[in-house]
Scaffold this motif. Structure first.
Motif, PDB file in Angstrom:
ATOM      1  N   UNK A  48       0.809  -1.230   0.000  1.00 10.22           N
ATOM      2  CA  UNK A  48       0.000   0.000   0.000  1.00 10.22           C
ATOM      3  C   UNK A  48       0.842   1.279   0.000  1.00 10.22           C
ATOM      4  N   UNK A  49       2.086   1.194   0.493  1.00  5.30           N
ATOM      5  CA  UNK A  49       2.983   2.367   0.411  1.00  5.30           C
ATOM      6  C   UNK A  49       3.219   2.717  -1.058  1.00  5.30           C
ATOM      7  N   UNK A  50       3.425   1.679  -1.873  1.00 10.90           N
ATOM      8  CA  UNK A  50       3.700   1.911  -3.294  1.00 10.90           C
ATOM      9  C   UNK A  50       2.455   2.412  -4.016  1.00 10.90           C
ATOM     10  N   UNK A  51       1.297   1.904  -3.606  1.00  9.46           N
ATOM     11  CA  UNK A  51       0.058   2.347  -4.274  1.00  9.46           C
ATOM     12  C   UNK A  51      -0.222   3.817  -3.992  1.00  9.46           C
ATOM     13  N   UNK A  52       0.130   4.254  -2.797  1.00  8.67           N
ATOM     14  CA  UNK A  52      -0.032   5.667  -2.432  1.00  8.67           C
ATOM     15  C   UNK A  52      -1.466   6.127  -2.640  1.00  8.67           C
ATOM     16  N   UNK A  53      -1.609   7.250  -3.338  1.00  8.96           N
ATOM     17  CA  UNK A  53      -2.932   7.856  -3.497  1.00  8.96           C
ATOM     18  C   UNK A  53      -3.900   6.983  -4.305  1.00  8.96           C
ATOM     19  N   UNK A  54      -3.376   6.030  -5.071  1.00  7.83           N
ATOM     20  CA  UNK A  54      -4.259   5.186  -5.885  1.00  7.83           C
ATOM     21  C   UNK A  54      -5.214   4.361  -5.024  1.00  7.83           C
ATOM     22  N   UNK A  55      -4.832   4.151  -3.765  1.00 10.47           N
ATOM     23  CA  UNK A  55      -5.707   3.374  -2.867  1.00 10.47           C
ATOM     24  C   UNK A  55      -7.064   4.048  -2.695  1.00 10.47           C
ATOM     25  N   UNK A  56      -7.068   5.393  -2.688  1.00  4.75           N
ATOM     26  CA  UNK A  56      -8.316   6.109  -2.388  1.00  4.75           C
ATOM     27  C   UNK A  56      -8.864   6.895  -3.570  1.00  4.75           C
ATOM     28  N   UNK A  57      -8.190   6.811  -4.710  1.00  2.11           N
ATOM     29  CA  UNK A  57      -8.560   7.704  -5.824  1.00  2.11           C
ATOM     30  C   UNK A  57      -8.718   6.927  -7.122  1.00  2.11           C
ATOM     31  N   UNK A  58      -9.820   7.156  -7.808  1.00  5.39           N
ATOM     32  CA  UNK A  58      -9.971   6.661  -9.176  1.00  5.39           C
ATOM     33  C   UNK A  58      -9.267   7.664 -10.080  1.00  5.39           C
ATOM     34  N   UNK A  59      -8.625   7.163 -11.112  1.00  5.17           N
ATOM     35  CA  UNK A  59      -7.935   8.075 -12.030  1.00  5.17           C
ATOM     36  C   UNK A  59      -8.434   7.805 -13.441  1.00  5.17           C
ATOM     37  N   UNK A  60      -8.762   8.866 -14.164  1.00  3.61           N
ATOM     38  CA  UNK A  60      -9.064   8.716 -15.595  1.00  3.61           C
ATOM     39  C   UNK A  60      -8.653   9.994 -16.295  1.00  3.61           C
ATOM     40  N   UNK A  61      -8.763  10.027 -17.611  1.00  2.90           N
ATOM     41  CA  UNK A  61      -8.131  11.118 -18.356  1.00  2.90           C
ATOM     42  C   UNK A  61      -9.033  11.648 -19.465  1.00  2.90           C
ATOM     43  N   UNK A  62      -8.611  12.790 -20.039  1.00  2.00           N
ATOM     44  CA  UNK A  62      -9.437  13.456 -21.050  1.00  2.00           C
ATOM     45  C   UNK A  62      -9.202  12.907 -22.458  1.00  2.00           C
ATOM     46  N   UNK A  63      -8.136  12.105 -22.689  1.00  2.00           N
ATOM     47  CA  UNK A  63      -7.930  11.504 -24.018  1.00  2.00           C
ATOM     48  C   UNK A  63      -9.039  10.507 -24.272  1.00  2.00           C
ATOM     49  N   UNK A  64      -9.361  10.259 -25.543  1.00  2.00           N
ATOM     50  CA  UNK A  64     -10.347   9.237 -25.887  1.00  2.00           C
ATOM     51  C   UNK A  64      -9.714   8.275 -26.861  1.00  2.00           C
ATOM     52  N   UNK A  65      -9.765   6.949 -26.684  1.00  2.00           N
ATOM     53  CA  UNK A  65     -10.329   6.304 -25.510  1.00  2.00           C
ATOM     54  C   UNK A  65      -9.466   6.596 -24.287  1.00  2.00           C
ATOM     55  N   UNK A  66     -10.100   6.588 -23.117  1.00  2.00           N
ATOM     56  CA  UNK A  66      -9.345   6.964 -21.929  1.00  2.00           C
ATOM     57  C   UNK A  66      -8.839   5.760 -21.140  1.00  2.00           C
ATOM     58  N   UNK A  67      -7.749   6.028 -20.412  1.00  2.00           N
ATOM     59  CA  UNK A  67      -7.207   5.051 -19.466  1.00  2.00           C
ATOM     60  C   UNK A  67      -7.968   5.242 -18.158  1.00  2.00           C
ATOM     61  N   UNK A  68      -8.347   4.178 -17.474  1.00  2.00           N
ATOM     62  CA  UNK A  68      -9.013   4.318 -16.181  1.00  2.00           C
ATOM     63  C   UNK A  68      -8.423   3.344 -15.170  1.00  2.00           C
TER      64      UNK A  68
END
Ligand SMILES: Cc1cc2nc3c(=O)[nH]c(=O)nc-3n(C[C@H](O)[C@H](O)[C@H](O)COP(=O)(O)OP(=O)(O)OC[C@H]3O[C@@H](n4cnc5c(N)ncnc54)[C@H](O)[C@@H]3O)c2cc1C
Length: 404
Positions: free
Chosen positions: A263-283
Motif C-alpha cells: 500500500x505504500x507503493x500504491x499511495x494515493x491510488x488506494x483512495x482515488x480513481x484516475x481517468x483522463x481526457x484523451x479518448x479512448x481513456x485510461x481508467x
C-alpha cells in the motif's frame, strides 16, 4: 453473444456463487425481467422491494455477461462532459442528468450496505488533462460543475504533481465516487430475491417477445411461456437485438489487474480513481485486496474472436500507459480480459418503452462507461413508469430524445 474474453477477475475471484433453477413450466408474473446482470438485479430488487411480483430470466449463469467484465468505477461524471450535454439539451436537463448520477452513488452504497460484503468503497475521482489543449475545457467543466453544486476542485500542474505525483496539465478532483465488486453485488441481489420468493431462473433464454396492449408474452428456448403485465429487456448489449432502430454501437474495452501491491507503493491510488481526457481513456482503480485494475484501449471490434486475440497486446499497452503515468510503480498483470460495451451518441442511457413494441415492453439500456450508475437510476425510473408516476428523467432518458 460472447461478451467477455478469458476470465475476468471477478468471476475468478468469486467463482459460481449461486445456482438458480432453469424454468421448467409456464409462469405468470406482473413484471418479467430479461437479463441477469447488474441492471436486471437492481431493477428486480427495486420492484420486488416495492411489492411487485417479479420474475427474472437469464440465458446463462447469473452475472456472467459484461457485469463480470466491468471494472466498476462508480462515478457521477459521465463520458460526455456537462458542458457538451448543456449544448445538446440545455442546462436544466444536462444538470438533472449529472445530479441523478451523483444521487445514484449513495443509492448504490445503501444497496451495498444492506448486502454487506460486496466490496463497495468510497473513492475520490481524479480526471486529468492528457493534452495541453484539453486544459481549458477541463477548467471550464470544473467551473460549471462547481456552479451547480458538485464538490470539485481544480488542480493545476504543480498541485497535481505534488499531491498525486502525476505529470499532466491539470485535473478535476471530485469528492464523490466509489468502487464495487459488480459480479458479487448482482449475485447477492439475485440470491436475496430468490430467498424472498422471487423466481430467478438462469440457463433460461428468452427466444420471442410479443407485447400486446394488455400483457407481454415471452417464450423460452425450452418452450415455456411467460405471461406478464410488463417486461423489461435488461439484456445488456444484446438488448439491441429486439429493436429495428439502431440506437447504439458496440465496442470492446480491455482490462488488466495486478497481484496485490504494497500500500505504500500504491499511495494515493488506494483512495482515488484516475481517468483522463484523451479518448479512448485510461481508467484506474484499486480493489479491496490492494490490486491495481486498469482499463481502456477501447476499439470498435465487435467480433469476439478478434477481440480475444487482442487481449494480450492491449494489456501490454495498458501496462505501458500506467508505467508512464506512475514510473516507480513497476506492475505485472495477473489477469487480463476484454468485454463488450455499447455507446450511445450522446453518452446517455435509454430506459422505457420503444414505439416499436408499445408501452408494456420496457428497455433498460444502461449504456456507456457509467453503466452501473445508470442502472441504479433506471431501477427507479422504470418503477415509476410501471406505477404510472412521473419521473424527472423519463423524457431525457427515453427513445424520444432521438427525435430532438
Ligand atoms: C471492460 C469493461 C469495463 C467497464 N467498466 C465500467 C465501469 O468502470 N463503470 C461502470 O459503471 N460500467 C462499466 N462498464 C459497463 C458495465 O459493465 C455495464 O454497464 C454493466 O455491466 C451492464 O450490465 P447489464 O446487466 O446491463 O448487462 P450484462 O451484465 O451483459 O447482463 C445482461 C444479461 O442478459 C443476458 N441475456 C441476453 N439476452 C438474453 C435472452 N434472450 N434471454 C435471457 N437472458 C439474456 C446475458 O446473458 C447477460 O447475462 C464496463 C464494461 C466493460 C466491458
Amino acid at each position: 453473444m460472447d461478451l467477455k474474453s478469458g476470465y475476468p477477475f471477478w468471476s475468478v475471484k468469486n467463482g459460481l456463487m449461486y445456482a438458480f433453477p432453469r424454468l421448467e413450466a409456464d409462469l405468470r408474473c406482473d413484471v418479467a425481467v430479461i437479463g441477469g446482470g447488474i441492471t436486471g438485479a437492481l431493477i428486480a430488487d427495486e420492484l420486488a422491494r416495492h411489492g411487485h411480483d417479479v420474475a427474472v430470466f437469464e440465458q446463462r449463469d447469473i452475472g456472467w455477461g459484461s457485469t463480470s467484465a466491468s471494472t466498476a468505477l462508480l462515478q457521477y461524471e459521465i463520458d460526455t462532459h456537462l458542458l457538451d450535454l448543456v449544448l445538446r439539451y440545455g442546462e436544466d436537463d444536462a444538470v438533472r442528468a449529472y445530479r441523478a448520477c451523483a444521487e445514484a452513488i449513495p443509492m448504490l452504497r445503501a444497496v451495498a450496505a444492506d448486502l454487506r460484503d460486496v466490496a463497495f468503497a468510497p473513492r475520490e475521482s481524479l480526471y486529468y488533462a492528457s493534452r495541453r489543449w484539453h486544459r481549458g475545457t477541463l477548467q471550464d467543466e470544473c467551473r460549471l460543475r462547481d456552479r451547480h453544486g458538485f464538490e470539485v476542485e481544480w488542480l493545476d500542474r504543480a498541485a497535481l504533481r505534488e499531491r498525486y505525483a502525476i505529470d499532466a496539465y491539470g485535473a478535476i478532483l471530485s469528492a464523490l465516487a466509489a468502487v464495487v465488486d459488480p459480479y458479487r453485488m448482482a449475485s447477492r441481489l439475485f440470491h436475496r430475491l430468490a430467498r424472498g420468493g422471487t423466481p430467478v431462473h438462469d440457463r433460461t433464454r428468452i427466444e420471442t417477445i410479443e407485447a400486446g396492449p394488455r400483457r407481454v408474452r415471452l417464450t423460452t428456448a425450452g418452450g415455456q411461456t411467460v405471461t406478464a403485465g410488463h417486461a423489461i429487456v435488461a439484456a445488456g448489449y444484446a438488448s439491441q437485438h429486439w429493436l429495428d432502430q439502431d440506437v447504439a454501437s458496440n465496442r470492446s474495452s480491455y482490462a488488466m489487474i495486478t497481484d496485490p501491491i504494497d500500500d505504500q507503493r500504491l499511495g494515493m491510488l488506494r483512495d482515488t480513481l484516475v481517468w483522463e481526457s484523451a479518448r479512448p481513456y485510461l481508467y484506474l482503480r484499486t480493489t479491496s485486496d490492494d490490486r491495481l485494475l486498469a482499463g481502456g484501449e477501447d476499439d470498435a471490434v465487435d467480433v469476439p474472436a478478434r477481440r480475444d486475440a487482442r487481449v494480450e497486446r492491449k494489456a501490454a499497452k495498458l501496462v505501458d500507459k500506467v508505467e508512464k503515468l506512475f514510473p516507480r510503480l513497476g506492475i505485472e498483470p495477473a489477469f487480463s480480459w476484454a468485454g463488450t460495451f455499447a455507446e450511445t451518441r450522446d453518452g446517455l442511457p435509454f430506459f422505457g418503452p420503444h414505439p416499436q413494441h408499445g408501452p408494456r415492453l420496457h428497455f433498460a439500456m444502461a449504456y456507456g462507461g457509467n453503466g452501473i450508475t445508470y442502472s441504479m437510476i433506471g431501477a427507479g425510473l422504470l418503477r415509476a413508469l410501471i406505477e404510472r408516476r412521473k419521473h424527472p428523467l423519463a423524457a431525457l432518458f427515453s427513445f424520444g430524445r432521438l427525435e430532438r
